[in-house]
Write an enzyme that holds these catalytic residues in place. Structure first.
Site, short mmCIF file in Angstrom:
data_model
loop_
_atom_site.label_atom_id
_atom_site.label_comp_id
_atom_site.label_asym_id
_atom_site.label_seq_id
_atom_site.Cartn_x
_atom_site.Cartn_y
_atom_site.Cartn_z
N TYR A 159 0.85 -1.20 0.00
CA TYR A 159 0.00 0.00 0.00
C TYR A 159 0.88 1.25 0.00
O TYR A 159 1.30 1.77 1.03
CB TYR A 159 -0.96 0.01 1.20
CG TYR A 159 -1.96 -1.13 1.20
CD1 TYR A 159 -2.21 -1.87 0.04
CD2 TYR A 159 -2.68 -1.46 2.34
CE1 TYR A 159 -3.12 -2.92 0.04
CE2 TYR A 159 -3.60 -2.50 2.35
CZ TYR A 159 -3.80 -3.23 1.18
OH TYR A 159 -4.70 -4.26 1.19
N SER A 219 -12.65 -4.41 0.70
CA SER A 219 -13.50 -3.52 -0.11
C SER A 219 -14.98 -3.76 0.18
O SER A 219 -15.77 -4.03 -0.73
CB SER A 219 -13.22 -3.68 -1.61
OG SER A 219 -11.95 -3.18 -1.93
N GLY A 231 -17.35 -1.85 -1.97
CA GLY A 231 -17.15 -1.92 -3.41
C GLY A 231 -15.86 -1.27 -3.86
O GLY A 231 -15.60 -1.16 -5.06
N GLY A 232 -15.04 -0.82 -2.89
CA GLY A 232 -13.74 -0.25 -3.24
C GLY A 232 -13.73 1.27 -3.15
O GLY A 232 -14.79 1.91 -3.17
N1 NAP Z 1 -6.38 -8.38 0.39
C1 NAP Z 1 -6.57 -7.67 -0.69
O1 NAP Z 1 -6.23 -8.08 -1.82
C2 NAP Z 1 -7.19 -6.30 -0.56
C3 NAP Z 1 -7.62 -5.59 -1.72
C4 NAP Z 1 -8.23 -4.35 -1.52
C5 NAP Z 1 -8.39 -3.84 -0.24
N2 NAP Z 1 -7.95 -4.54 0.86
C6 NAP Z 1 -8.12 -4.05 2.24
O2 NAP Z 1 -9.48 -3.80 2.46
C7 NAP Z 1 -9.65 -2.46 2.93
C8 NAP Z 1 -11.00 -1.92 2.51
O3 NAP Z 1 -11.13 -1.88 1.10
P1 NAP Z 1 -11.02 -0.51 0.27
O4 NAP Z 1 -10.37 0.53 1.09
O5 NAP Z 1 -10.40 -0.90 -1.02
O6 NAP Z 1 -12.51 -0.15 -0.10
P2 NAP Z 1 -13.87 0.10 0.75
O7 NAP Z 1 -13.63 -0.19 2.17
O8 NAP Z 1 -14.93 -0.63 0.04
O9 NAP Z 1 -14.08 1.64 0.51
C9 NAP Z 1 -13.23 2.58 1.07
C10 NAP Z 1 -13.81 3.96 0.92
O10 NAP Z 1 -15.07 4.02 1.57
C11 NAP Z 1 -15.26 5.30 2.11
N3 NAP Z 1 -15.96 5.14 3.39
C12 NAP Z 1 -15.51 4.48 4.48
N4 NAP Z 1 -16.42 4.48 5.47
C13 NAP Z 1 -17.48 5.18 5.00
C14 NAP Z 1 -18.73 5.53 5.54
N5 NAP Z 1 -19.10 5.10 6.76
N6 NAP Z 1 -19.57 6.26 4.78
C15 NAP Z 1 -19.21 6.67 3.53
N7 NAP Z 1 -18.03 6.36 2.95
C16 NAP Z 1 -17.18 5.61 3.68
C17 NAP Z 1 -13.89 5.87 2.37
O11 NAP Z 1 -13.91 7.25 2.02
P3 NAP Z 1 -12.83 8.30 2.56
O12 NAP Z 1 -11.54 7.88 1.90
O13 NAP Z 1 -13.36 9.59 2.08
O14 NAP Z 1 -12.73 8.16 4.04
C18 NAP Z 1 -12.95 4.99 1.60
O15 NAP Z 1 -12.16 5.66 0.64
C19 NAP Z 1 -8.46 -1.73 2.30
O16 NAP Z 1 -8.24 -0.47 2.88
C20 NAP Z 1 -7.37 -2.74 2.52
O17 NAP Z 1 -6.93 -2.70 3.86
C21 NAP Z 1 -7.37 -5.77 0.69
#
Ligand code: NAP
Length: 286
Positions: free
Chosen positions: A53, A208, A211-212
Site C-alpha cells: 500500500y 472492499s 465496493g472499493g
Molecule cells: N487483500 C486484498 O487483496 C485487498 C484488496 C483491496 C483492499 N484490501 C483491504 O481492504 C480495505 C478496505 O477496502 P477498500 O479501502 O479498497 O474499499 P472500501 O472499504 O470498500 O471503501 C473505502 C472507501 O469508503 C469510504 N468510506 C468508508 N467508510 C465510509 C462511511 N461510513 N460512509 C461513507 N463512505 C465511507 C472511504 O472514504 P474516505 O476515503 O473519504 O474516508 C474509503 O475511501 C483496504 O483499505 C485494505 O486494507 C485488501
C-alpha cells in the site's frame, strides 16, 4: 466496541483498512494520522495494512509506517491493538500491482515489514495473493516458517478459494487464523469461503466492503434495498452494509477503508445496528 476473535486475540468487530491513506488519491499525512486516531477513539483495535500500500517504487511500506506512527502517537493504551500486514504483492512504481510468492521473497518481505512496524513480532501476517508461478504450498510454507521462527504471531491468507484455505490450514498445522477476501453488496462470490471459515472457526475479513475506494460513494444508489433499510434505521448505507456482514457469522470482521476521520467514526457504529432475519434475507436477495 464489541469484539470478535482472531486467533486467540479479541479485536474490535470492525477494523480499519489502510489502503486509501497510501495509494493514488491519498490525503496528506496529518489527515491520515487523524483518521487512525479517530479509529482508536472509536474503539477500533484491528488495523489492516500491507507492504504494497504505497505509490510504489522506493515508497514500499508507506502504509505500514503510517499505521505504526498513528498507533504510536495516539496516547492511549494500545496493548490490545492487532496490526495485520501482508506480503506477496508489489508495486514497482508505474501504477501496476505485481506478484511474488517465492518463499525467499516472502521471508525477506516479512523482515522488512517487522522493521517498518517497529515490532519484534508481526501481529498477523497474511499471504497477500496466490502467485501462479509459485506452488501455493511453497508460499504458505514460508508463512509457516515465519510462524515457527516466532517472527509472526498469527498467520493468514488473502484472495484464497476453499481448496487453498484447507491446504493452507493443513500446511500451517491447523494454525490458519484468518482469510481476507473481497466481499461487498457488489461482490458476493466469496460466500463459499465465508461459509467455510464459519465452519472452521477462522476469521473472515471482507475487503472492499463498500465496493472499493472509487465506488464506495455509490453504494446507496447502486443497492436500493440497502439504502432504504438504512434510511428506516437512521444510519448510512455503509453502516447498514457492515451490520449485514456482521450478522452473517461471528467470524466476520469487516475492514472498511477510510482516509477521513468521519468515515471510520461512522463505520464503527455498525456494531450497534441489529437486523432481523427477514431484513437479512431481504439484503441477501438485493
Ligand atoms: N487483500 C486484498 O487483496 C485487498 C484488496 C483491496 C483492499 N484490501 C483491504 O481492504 C480495505 C478496505 O477496502 P477498500 O479501502 O479498497 O474499499 P472500501 O472499504 O470498500 O471503501 C473505502 C472507501 O469508503 C469510504 N468510506 C468508508 N467508510 C465510509 C462511511 N461510513 N460512509 C461513507 N463512505 C465511507 C472511504 O472514504 P474516505 O476515503 O473519504 O474516508 C474509503 O475511501 C483496504 O483499505 C485494505 O486494507 C485488501
Amino acid at each position: 466496541m464489541q469484539t470478535r476473535r482472531i486467533g486467540d486475540a479479541q479485536v474490535s468487530a470492525i477494523g480499519l483498512g489502510g489502503m486509501p491513506m497510501s495509494i493514488e488519491g491519498r490525503p496528506d499525512e496529518a489527515r491520515s494520522i487523524a483518521t487512525v486516531h479517530a479509529a482508536l477513539d472509536a474503539g477500533i483495535t484491528f488495523f489492516d495494512t500491507a507492504d504494497a500500500y504505497s505509490l510504489g517504487g522506493p515508497e514500499v511500506g508507506h502504509n505500514e509506517t503510517l499505521i505504526a506512527k498513528g498507533v504510536a502517537s495516539w496516547g492511549g493504551d494500545t496493548s490490545d491493538v492487532l496490526i495485520a500486514t501482508k506480503g506477496g504483492h508489489l508495486r514497482p512504481g508505474d501504477g501496476s500491482w505485481t506478484l511474488d510468492g517465492r518463499p525467499e521473497y516472502l521471508k525477506q518481505a516479512a523482515e522488512a515489514s517487522l522493521k517498518r512496524l517497529g515490532v519484534d513480532v508481526i501481529g498477523l501476517y497474511q499471504f497477500h495473493r496466490p502467485d501462479p508461478r509459485v506452488d501455493y504450498a511453497d508460499s504458505v510454507g514460508a508463512i509457516r516458517d515465519l510462524l515457527d521462527a516466532g517472527k509472526i504471531r498469527y498467520a493468514g491468507i488473502s484472495n484464497a478459494n476453499p481448496e487453498q484455505i484447507k491446504l493452507a490450514d493443513e500446511i500451517l498445522g491447523g494454525r490458519l487464523v484468518s482469510v481476507q477476501n473481497q466481499f461487498s453488496p457488489a461482490f458476493r462470490s466469496s460466500e463459499p469461503e465465508l461459509d467455510l471459515c464459519d465452519e472452521m472457526g477462522i476469521a473472515f475479513l471482507p475487503w472492499s466492503p463498500f465496493g472499493g475506494i472509487t465506488r464506495a460513494a455509490e453504494l446507496g444508489s447502486r443497492f436500493a434495498p440497502f439504502a432504504e433499510l438504512a434510511a428506516d434505521k437512521g444510519v448510512s448505507p455503509h453502516v447498514l452494509t457492515l451490520a449485514w456482514m456482521l450478522a452473517k457469522s461471528p467470524v466476520v470482521v469487516p475492514i472498511p477503508g477510510a482516509s477521513r476521520p468521519a468515515s471510520i467514526q461512522d463505520s464503527a457504529t455498525a456494531v450497534d445496528v441489529k437486523l432481523t432475519a427477514e431484513e437479512i434475507a431481504r439484503l441477501d436477495a438485493a
